[in-house]
Design an enzyme around this catalytic site. Structure first.
Site, short mmCIF file in Angstrom:
data_model
loop_
_atom_site.label_atom_id
_atom_site.label_comp_id
_atom_site.label_asym_id
_atom_site.label_seq_id
_atom_site.Cartn_x
_atom_site.Cartn_y
_atom_site.Cartn_z
N TYR A 139 0.84 -1.20 0.00
CA TYR A 139 0.00 0.00 0.00
C TYR A 139 0.88 1.25 0.00
O TYR A 139 0.58 2.24 -0.67
CB TYR A 139 -0.94 -0.01 1.21
CG TYR A 139 -2.00 -1.10 1.11
CD1 TYR A 139 -3.18 -0.86 0.40
CD2 TYR A 139 -1.82 -2.35 1.71
CE1 TYR A 139 -4.15 -1.85 0.30
CE2 TYR A 139 -2.78 -3.34 1.61
CZ TYR A 139 -3.95 -3.09 0.90
OH TYR A 139 -4.91 -4.06 0.78
N ASN A 152 -12.56 0.06 -5.65
CA ASN A 152 -12.22 -0.13 -7.07
C ASN A 152 -13.45 -0.62 -7.84
O ASN A 152 -13.95 -1.71 -7.56
CB ASN A 152 -11.07 -1.16 -7.15
CG ASN A 152 -10.69 -1.50 -8.59
OD1 ASN A 152 -11.17 -0.86 -9.52
ND2 ASN A 152 -9.82 -2.49 -8.74
N CYS A 208 -6.32 -4.50 -8.22
CA CYS A 208 -6.08 -4.08 -6.84
C CYS A 208 -5.70 -5.26 -5.97
O CYS A 208 -5.20 -5.08 -4.86
CB CYS A 208 -7.30 -3.36 -6.27
SG CYS A 208 -8.80 -4.34 -6.29
N HIS A 209 -5.89 -6.48 -6.48
CA HIS A 209 -5.48 -7.65 -5.70
C HIS A 209 -3.95 -7.76 -5.62
O HIS A 209 -3.43 -8.52 -4.82
CB HIS A 209 -6.08 -8.94 -6.30
CG HIS A 209 -5.69 -9.18 -7.73
ND1 HIS A 209 -6.39 -8.64 -8.79
CD2 HIS A 209 -4.68 -9.90 -8.28
CE1 HIS A 209 -5.83 -9.03 -9.93
NE2 HIS A 209 -4.79 -9.79 -9.65
N GLU A 258 -1.76 -16.13 -10.39
CA GLU A 258 -0.74 -15.35 -11.10
C GLU A 258 0.68 -15.83 -10.78
O GLU A 258 1.59 -15.65 -11.58
CB GLU A 258 -0.90 -13.86 -10.78
CG GLU A 258 -2.24 -13.30 -11.29
CD GLU A 258 -2.34 -11.79 -11.20
OE1 GLU A 258 -1.35 -11.14 -10.80
OE2 GLU A 258 -3.40 -11.25 -11.55
#
Lengths: 166, 203
Positions: free
Chosen positions: B141, B164, B172-173, B199
């Site tokens: 963050y 979001n 945003c993850h 991912e």
């Protein structure tokens, strides 16, 4: 209206289709339905939050049905709102017959009776609301709806035997 | 017995559902063509649950998890982008395909046009930056706050992520705590874990 228009289609689409079929017959009902919801969509944001959506849609459908009937009148001789009722097909399977018969019996009603039956019994609008749409007094709308239903009962037999003559 | 007539008038016929579906589809096409819709939407299944996808003429405007309550999200779109909202159409087909590919591990970035009109000010600049965080990596963050031009606005980065309008598409993850723990996620932490795991790839 701030609610998504999709809700109006979900909640009232079927009723409006039934109203269009009752007023115009099944063949021309689709056009009237499409025109109704397209113009309702355009006007949706301006509709007050507390409006009676069903009555509003039926009012638009009524105008579209009149347009469709006028367009038809320009192309053909008959001037009534509904063309001559097609005779029910003899070879149709049993489950299809009652509905076809019902449209035919509705089509055989005088315009005012058919409209009042459609807007009161099919759309579920109260008589004063029906009167506002078709013109005349609520009492006259009530009478026309009652006369129409009485006539339907005598001309339309749900068991499948259909007589178009009283 | 004679009331059967009234009953039939009130209840309609059996062929109605299919017929209405066809009329509805034609309505969406016509309305989209003449630009009288503010947004169209569809709901797709995914490994992180049902996703609501909504698009304006400009692009995808909203992706919402089931926990956000799709009905409520649509209601809110009615006041923000406009209430002429219809289900269906083809505007969201490309995103639905890209999401399928993404969840299959066959796609890393989303190419569809996006409409960020639901985000403003600092939150918008945070989202603009999030798009630049590469697939398979994360930022804290604090790092996002620095990159968005306000190093001290760490909490504001958190609320930008929490609000979001385009989760997954605007990733945003990929924002986690500086100690490596997950932080929060508007789709629920299991969804965030699943996306980050996807991912990272199989190992």
């Amino acid at each position: 209206m701030k609610r998504p228009f999709e809700q109006a289609v979900t909640e009232h689409g079927a009723v409006v289709l039934r109203v269009c079929r009752s007023v115009l017959g099944p063949d021309e009902a689709d056009d009237a339905w499409s025109e109704t919801f397209l113009s309702a969509l355009r006007a949706w944001p301006d509709l007050p939050e507390d409006a009676n959506v069903r009555a509003w849609l039926v009012t638009i459908a009524h105008r579209k049905a009149v347009d469709v009937a006028r367009a038809r009148a320009r192309h053909a001789v008959p001037v009534a709102l509904v063309p001559d009722a097609p005779a029910p097909h003899r070879d149709q399977p049993e489950e299809a017959l009652p509905d076809g018969g019902l449209w035919a019996a509705l089509a055989a009603l005088p315009d005012k009776q058919r409209l009042c039956v459609a807007y009161h019994h099919v759309a579920g609008l109260p008589h004063p609301e029906v009167a506002r749409i078709v013109g005349g007094t609520p009492a006259a709308a009530r009478r026309a709806a009652a006369d129409g239903i009485a006539r339907l009962r005598s001309t339309y037999a749900p068991e499948g035997r259909v007589s178009l003559h009283v | 017995m004679s009331d059967h007539t009234i009953q039939l008038l009130e209840s309609g016929t059996n062929d109605e559902a299919d017929h209405l579906a066809a009329l509805h589809a034609a309505l969406v096409d016509r309305a989209t063509t003449e630009s009288s819709v503010d947004a169209t939407y569809r709901v797709v299944d995914s490994p992180v649950g049902a996703l609501l996808l909504a698009a304006t003429e400009a692009g995808v405007v909203r992706v919402a998890f089931a926990v956000e309550d799709h009905d409520r999200v649509l209601e809110s779109l009615g006041t923000t982008v406009g209430s002429r909202i219809l289900r269906g159409g083809h505007r969201l087909d490309p995103l639905a395909r890209e999401l399928d590919d993404y969840f299959a591990g066959a796609r890393r970035d989303f190419d569809v046009p996006i409409d960020l009109r639901l985000a403003h000010g600092f939150r918008l600049s945070v989202l603009q930056h999030l798009k630049e965080i590469p697939y398979g990596t994360t930022e804290s963050y604090g790092q996002v706050a620095v990159a968005s031009g306000s190093p001290r606005a760490v909490r504001a980065v958190g609320s930008a992520c929490a609000t979001n309008p385009l989760p997954i598409v605007v990733p945003c993850h990929r924002v986690v705590r500086s100690d490596g723990s997950l932080g929060g996620y508007l789709g629920g932490l299991p969804a965030k874990e699943l996306l980050l795991g996807l991912e990272r790839g199989p190992r």
